[in-house]
Design a protein around this motif. Structure first.
Motif, PDB file in Angstrom:
ATOM      1  N   LEU A 144     102.092  36.277  97.948  1.00  0.00           N
ATOM      2  CA  LEU A 144     101.283  36.491  99.146  1.00  0.00           C
ATOM      3  C   LEU A 144      99.791  36.394  98.827  1.00  0.00           C
ATOM      4  O   LEU A 144      99.370  36.604  97.689  1.00  0.00           O
ATOM      5  N   SER A 145      99.016  36.139  99.867  1.00  0.00           N
ATOM      6  CA  SER A 145      97.561  36.186  99.703  1.00  0.00           C
ATOM      7  C   SER A 145      97.139  37.650  99.596  1.00  0.00           C
ATOM      8  O   SER A 145      97.924  38.564  99.924  1.00  0.00           O
ATOM      9  N   MET A 166     109.428  40.963  94.552  1.00  0.00           N
ATOM     10  CA  MET A 166     110.228  41.751  95.492  1.00  0.00           C
ATOM     11  C   MET A 166     109.865  41.272  96.897  1.00  0.00           C
ATOM     12  O   MET A 166     108.712  40.911  97.152  1.00  0.00           O
ATOM     13  N   SER A 167     110.835  41.278  97.781  1.00  0.00           N
ATOM     14  CA  SER A 167     110.554  40.756  99.117  1.00  0.00           C
ATOM     15  C   SER A 167     109.660  41.713  99.902  1.00  0.00           C
ATOM     16  O   SER A 167     109.589  42.917  99.596  1.00  0.00           O
ATOM     17  N   VAL A 168     109.015  41.161 100.909  1.00  0.00           N
ATOM     18  CA  VAL A 168     108.188  41.978 101.801  1.00  0.00           C
ATOM     19  C   VAL A 168     109.050  43.081 102.413  1.00  0.00           C
ATOM     20  O   VAL A 168     108.663  44.253 102.446  1.00  0.00           O
ATOM     21  N   GLN A 204     109.010  38.342 106.065  1.00  0.00           N
ATOM     22  CA  GLN A 204     109.715  39.488 105.451  1.00  0.00           C
ATOM     23  C   GLN A 204     110.579  39.114 104.255  1.00  0.00           C
ATOM     24  O   GLN A 204     110.860  39.950 103.415  1.00  0.00           O
ATOM     25  N   LEU A 205     111.005  37.843 104.183  1.00  0.00           N
ATOM     26  CA  LEU A 205     111.854  37.466 103.043  1.00  0.00           C
ATOM     27  C   LEU A 205     111.049  36.897 101.881  1.00  0.00           C
ATOM     28  O   LEU A 205     111.588  36.633 100.809  1.00  0.00           O
ATOM     29  N   ARG A 206     109.752  36.721 102.092  1.00  0.00           N
ATOM     30  CA  ARG A 206     108.942  36.167 100.991  1.00  0.00           C
ATOM     31  C   ARG A 206     108.699  37.208  99.909  1.00  0.00           C
ATOM     32  O   ARG A 206     108.661  38.412 100.161  1.00  0.00           O
ATOM     33  N   SER A 207     108.502  36.723  98.712  1.00  0.00           N
ATOM     34  CA  SER A 207     108.230  37.624  97.595  1.00  0.00           C
ATOM     35  C   SER A 207     106.751  38.027  97.636  1.00  0.00           C
ATOM     36  O   SER A 207     105.880  37.182  97.876  1.00  0.00           O
ATOM     37  N   ILE A 208     106.477  39.287  97.399  1.00  0.00           N
ATOM     38  CA  ILE A 208     105.080  39.737  97.542  1.00  0.00           C
ATOM     39  C   ILE A 208     104.175  39.167  96.448  1.00  0.00           C
ATOM     40  O   ILE A 208     102.964  39.166  96.603  1.00  0.00           O
ATOM     41  N   ARG A 248      98.223  44.030 103.949  1.00  0.00           N
ATOM     42  CA  ARG A 248      98.958  44.420 105.162  1.00  0.00           C
ATOM     43  C   ARG A 248     100.327  44.990 104.818  1.00  0.00           C
ATOM     44  O   ARG A 248     100.773  45.981 105.397  1.00  0.00           O
ATOM     45  N   VAL A 249     101.002  44.368 103.854  1.00  0.00           N
ATOM     46  CA  VAL A 249     102.325  44.868 103.442  1.00  0.00           C
ATOM     47  C   VAL A 249     102.198  46.300 102.909  1.00  0.00           C
ATOM     48  O   VAL A 249     103.004  47.180 103.239  1.00  0.00           O
ATOM     49  N   CYS A 250     101.167  46.532 102.114  1.00  0.00           N
ATOM     50  CA  CYS A 250     101.020  47.862 101.494  1.00  0.00           C
ATOM     51  C   CYS A 250     100.676  48.923 102.533  1.00  0.00           C
ATOM     52  O   CYS A 250     101.161  50.063 102.456  1.00  0.00           O
TER      53      CYS A 250
END
Ligand SMILES: Nc1ncnc2c1ncn2[C@@H]1O[C@H](COP(=O)(O)OP(=O)(O)OP(=O)(O)O)[C@@H](O)[C@H]1O
Length: 307
Positions: A193-194, A147-149, A186-190, A200-202
């Motif tokens: 991510l590192s 899912m995207s950021v 924001q368009l990257r898939s979570i 940070r997203v959460c």
């Protein structure tokens, strides 16, 4: 007992811009997360530092909570409160029950005994949606998905959504993404991510939820030094300017001393000490962690230095 899958309303935000990372909690930057500005702007009446156990003013009050996993006792008779505009740090050695206590604070885990009150209402009598509207939570380990950021953070708005996503929801999300330095990704898939990026997203997702209480389980565990300061700076800012109460479990005593107002030291599943900064003494730390330390003052802030 509800195990930890149910309302995992992750909280999330962390930001880079507008924080006074180097000053920690003594400087309250005047930036803000847009969503809070529109809905809970209590920026003129937020208390900053509080002392003692805030029984009368606590928005979230835990009283006499005990908990066991199967029949293993983990928490015994824990009482603590947190007021709006303050950060409470839950501290103590590995396995002492910090995360368990945090999960009892929004009924991800149901206490065996005791009560959890949110603005004097029994959490046990509130629906999952009602709890999610009021209490944001970010777990220690965050699940990722394809899912995207952007969509992940937008999900934080879920408790507030009407039939469709409004313009205001988008504005809140974009503002928070910007504060957390997440716009570019924001368009990257979570799931790509590192660990620190996902953390940070959460936190960002929890912030857009606009809760009155934020529960953060080791919010800086995956972050580098610069982002630890940045994210805690943003959390401090949200707490100060939007009258949010925050509870965070932490291992870094110096970060806790810098950003939190009150401290709950746990030992053997119980509260060993609940204090403000002045109560964080070498004796308390030695008793709780079993290590001799010195407390030294550095630029007006106490720092814990192991001997
Ligand atoms: N789902 C579970 N089932 C059984 N036991 C558990 C479960 N989760 C945690 N425990 C145990 O409960 C105790 C408290 O765990 P908890 O995660 O609350 O500690 P903590 O203080 O947050 O630890 P840490 O600092 O290492 O994150 C530990 O002994 C742990 O092994």
């Amino acid at each position: 007992m509800r195990e930890e899958s149910e309302h995992k309303e992750h909280v999330g935000h962390e930001g880079h811009e507008g924080h006074d990372a180097h000053e920690g909690r003594h400087v309250h930057p005047h930036s803000h997360v847009e969503g809070y500005v529109h809905t809970h702007d209590h920026s003129h009446d937020c208390p900053h530092s509080h002392h003692g156990d805030v029984p009368g003013r606590a928005i979230l009050q835990v009283a006499g909570v005990s908990f066991e996993y199967r029949s293993d006792p983990v928490l015994a008779n824990v009482s603590v409160g947190v007021a709006r505009g303050e950060i409470l740090a839950i501290l103590g050695p590995n396995g002492v029950g910090k995360s368990t206590l945090l999960k009892c604070m929004n009924l991800i885990l149901t206490p065996k005994t005791g009560t959890v009150l949110l603005e004097e209402k029994d959490l046990m009598k509130m629906s999952g949606t009602e709890i999610a509207k009021n209490v944001g939570y970010v777990a220690q380990r965050n699940e990722s998905a394809k899912m995207s950021v952007f969509d992940t953070v937008l999900l934080g708005r879920k408790p507030h959504l009407g039939l469709r996503v409004s313009e205001r929801d988008y504005v809140i999300v974009e503002e928070a993404l910007s504060r957390f330095g997440l716009l570019e990704m924001q368009l990257r898939s979570i799931d790509e991510l590192s660990g620190g990026e996902l953390q940070r997203v959460c936190i960002c997702r929890a912030i857009v939820q606009e809760p009155s209480v934020l529960l953060l389980d080791e919010p800086t565990s995956a972050l580098d030094l610069c982002r630890q300061m940045a994210i805690l700076g943003v959390i401090r800012d949200v707490v100060d300017h939007h009258n949010v109460a925050t509870v965070m479990t932490m291992h870094d005593l110096n970060l806790a001393l810098r950003f939190a107002d009150r401290f709950l030291f746990m030992k053997g599943g119980m509260v060993y000490a609940a204090c403000d900064r002045s109560g964080v003494t070498a004796d308390v730390i030695e008793a709780v962690y079993g290590i001799a330390v010195d407390i030294v003052m550095h630029k007006g802030l106490p720092m814990v230095v192991p001997r």
